[in-house]
Design a protein around this motif. Structure first.
Motif, short mmCIF file in Angstrom:
data_model
loop_
_atom_site.label_atom_id
_atom_site.label_comp_id
_atom_site.label_asym_id
_atom_site.label_seq_id
_atom_site.Cartn_x
_atom_site.Cartn_y
_atom_site.Cartn_z
N VAL A 50 0.84 -1.20 0.00
CA VAL A 50 0.00 0.00 0.00
C VAL A 50 0.87 1.25 0.00
CG1 VAL A 50 -1.65 1.37 1.35
CG2 VAL A 50 -1.97 -1.12 1.11
N ASP A 51 1.85 1.30 0.90
CA ASP A 51 2.69 2.50 1.06
C ASP A 51 3.53 2.81 -0.17
OD1 ASP A 51 1.80 3.07 3.60
OD2 ASP A 51 3.42 2.00 4.61
N LYS A 52 3.90 1.79 -0.92
CA LYS A 52 4.79 1.99 -2.07
C LYS A 52 4.03 1.86 -3.40
CE LYS A 52 8.33 2.59 0.58
NZ LYS A 52 8.94 3.92 0.71
N GLN A 53 3.58 0.66 -3.72
CA GLN A 53 2.95 0.41 -5.02
C GLN A 53 1.67 1.22 -5.20
OE1 GLN A 53 4.22 -1.86 -7.37
NE2 GLN A 53 2.66 -1.22 -8.83
N LEU A 54 0.80 1.19 -4.22
CA LEU A 54 -0.49 1.87 -4.38
C LEU A 54 -0.37 3.38 -4.22
CD1 LEU A 54 -3.04 -0.56 -2.69
CD2 LEU A 54 -2.35 -0.38 -5.08
N VAL A 55 0.46 3.84 -3.32
CA VAL A 55 0.59 5.29 -3.13
C VAL A 55 1.32 5.94 -4.30
CG1 VAL A 55 1.74 7.08 -1.76
CG2 VAL A 55 0.42 5.30 -0.62
N PHE A 56 2.49 5.43 -4.63
CA PHE A 56 3.36 6.12 -5.60
C PHE A 56 3.15 5.68 -7.05
CE2 PHE A 56 5.59 6.78 -1.60
CZ PHE A 56 5.90 8.12 -1.68
N SER A 57 2.32 4.68 -7.27
CA SER A 57 2.08 4.23 -8.64
C SER A 57 0.58 4.25 -8.94
CB SER A 57 2.67 2.82 -8.85
OG SER A 57 2.52 2.41 -10.19
N ASP A 58 -0.12 3.20 -8.58
CA ASP A 58 -1.51 3.03 -8.99
C ASP A 58 -2.43 4.13 -8.46
OD1 ASP A 58 -0.01 0.75 -9.41
OD2 ASP A 58 -1.65 -0.63 -9.02
N GLY A 59 -2.38 4.37 -7.15
CA GLY A 59 -3.27 5.35 -6.56
C GLY A 59 -3.01 6.76 -7.05
N LEU A 60 -1.74 7.14 -7.14
CA LEU A 60 -1.39 8.47 -7.63
C LEU A 60 -1.83 8.64 -9.08
CD1 LEU A 60 -0.09 11.23 -7.35
CD2 LEU A 60 2.14 10.17 -7.75
N ALA A 61 -1.66 7.60 -9.88
CA ALA A 61 -2.09 7.66 -11.29
C ALA A 61 -3.61 7.85 -11.38
CB ALA A 61 -1.67 6.39 -12.01
N CYS A 62 -4.35 7.19 -10.50
CA CYS A 62 -5.80 7.35 -10.48
C CYS A 62 -6.19 8.80 -10.19
CB CYS A 62 -6.40 6.40 -9.44
SG CYS A 62 -8.20 6.39 -9.37
N ARG A 63 -5.55 9.39 -9.18
CA ARG A 63 -5.85 10.78 -8.84
C ARG A 63 -5.47 11.75 -9.95
NH1 ARG A 63 -1.91 14.22 -5.72
NH2 ARG A 63 -2.05 15.52 -7.58
N LEU A 64 -4.28 11.57 -10.51
CA LEU A 64 -3.83 12.46 -11.58
C LEU A 64 -4.73 12.36 -12.80
CD1 LEU A 64 0.04 11.82 -11.37
CD2 LEU A 64 -1.17 13.89 -10.63
N SER A 65 -5.17 11.15 -13.12
CA SER A 65 -6.04 10.95 -14.28
C SER A 65 -7.39 11.62 -14.07
CB SER A 65 -6.24 9.45 -14.54
OG SER A 65 -5.00 8.83 -14.82
N TYR A 66 -7.92 11.49 -12.86
CA TYR A 66 -9.19 12.14 -12.54
C TYR A 66 -9.06 13.66 -12.72
CZ TYR A 66 -13.49 13.20 -9.94
OH TYR A 66 -14.74 13.66 -9.58
N GLU A 67 -7.95 14.21 -12.27
CA GLU A 67 -7.76 15.66 -12.36
C GLU A 67 -7.62 16.12 -13.80
OE1 GLU A 67 -5.72 16.23 -7.94
OE2 GLU A 67 -4.46 16.27 -9.74
N VAL A 68 -7.00 15.31 -14.65
CA VAL A 68 -6.92 15.65 -16.07
C VAL A 68 -8.32 15.67 -16.67
CG1 VAL A 68 -6.13 14.85 -18.33
CG2 VAL A 68 -4.58 14.77 -16.38
N LEU A 69 -9.13 14.66 -16.37
CA LEU A 69 -10.50 14.62 -16.87
C LEU A 69 -11.32 15.79 -16.34
CD1 LEU A 69 -11.05 10.78 -16.45
CD2 LEU A 69 -11.07 12.00 -18.63
#
Length: 229
Positions: A50-69
């Motif tokens: 959670v602290d590494k893969q989900l925070v700095f990869s998958d989860g961050l990508a989800c947030r950034l993508s939402y903000e682009v949309l």
């Protein structure tokens, strides 16, 4: 009851046919090496994931993508996030696992919601101009259904953790009760992860744990495997 609760429940349901049940994302390596042997050792490994893969990869990508949309900046920025996710994932099995989960999830969500932007994303993937990742699919669905950014981020993190926990129930194996206890205990970690993700920038994308990446790469050489990654 919030109108956006039902789509969130559906996306997070372990019966949602995304194919995530076939993937351990490297955690099976730790199981076979007997680093993960019970609930507590799995909880430790899951917390790192959670602290590494989900925070700095998958989860961050989800947030950034939402903000682009949300900003209407267009598909080019979404494809850049997609590309960064792909090139920062060193293990071939993990890249392929993410692609397969995205493919199933995106096609199903198109059938359910007919999201034009998601259809465009699938077009670019089909024409080898994109790679595919479930984090972006979650963002497309959330934006289309006007679900709050922090809600969908929490849902995405929980869905990822829940899937890995159910796989651990089979793979360690854990008891079903221990699996459910862990999902209760890990909720604090999920909330902390969500709060961390909200403070990060695009420059942080891909800063994952080398140990986890090595476990993911070594998985393809395991003599016996329950999971595809």
């Amino acid at each position: 009851m919030d109108n956006d609760l039902f789509p969130l429940l559906q996306l997070c349901d372990s019966n949602f046919p995304s194919g995530a049940f076939s993937h351990s994302f490297g955690l099976e390596t730790y199981i076979q090496e007997q680093i993960i042997v019970d609930k507590e050792s799995f909880k430790t490994a899951l917390s790192v994931f959670v602290d590494k893969q989900l925070v700095f990869s998958d989860g961050l990508a989800c947030r950034l993508s939402y903000e682009v949309l949300e900003s209407g900046r267009g598909m080019d920025e979404l494809l850049e996030i997609d590309r960064l996710l792909f090139v920062s994932t060193l293990a071939k099995e993990t890249r392929e696992g993410n692609r397969r989960i995205e493919e199933r999830m995106a096609k199903l969500c198109m059938d359910l919601y007919a999201i034009p932007a998601l259809g465009e994303y699938l077009y670019f993937i089909k024409n080898k101009q994109g790679f595919g990742h479930s984090a972006l699919v979650f963002a497309f669905v959330a934006h289309h259904l006007q679900i709050d950014k922090e809600k969908i981020l929490s849902a995405y993190l929980f869905a990822s953790v829940s899937s890995l926990t159910q796989n651990a129930v089979r793979g360690v194996p854990l008891g079903q009760t221990d699996g459910q206890r862990l999902l209760v205990e890990i909720q604090v970690k999920i909330n902390e992860a969500k709060n961390t993700i909200m403070k990060l920038t695009k420059d942080d994308l891909g800063a994952v744990s080398p140990g986890l990446e090595i476990a993911q790469m070594r998985h393809e050489r395991l003599p016996v495997r329950l999971f595809m990654s």
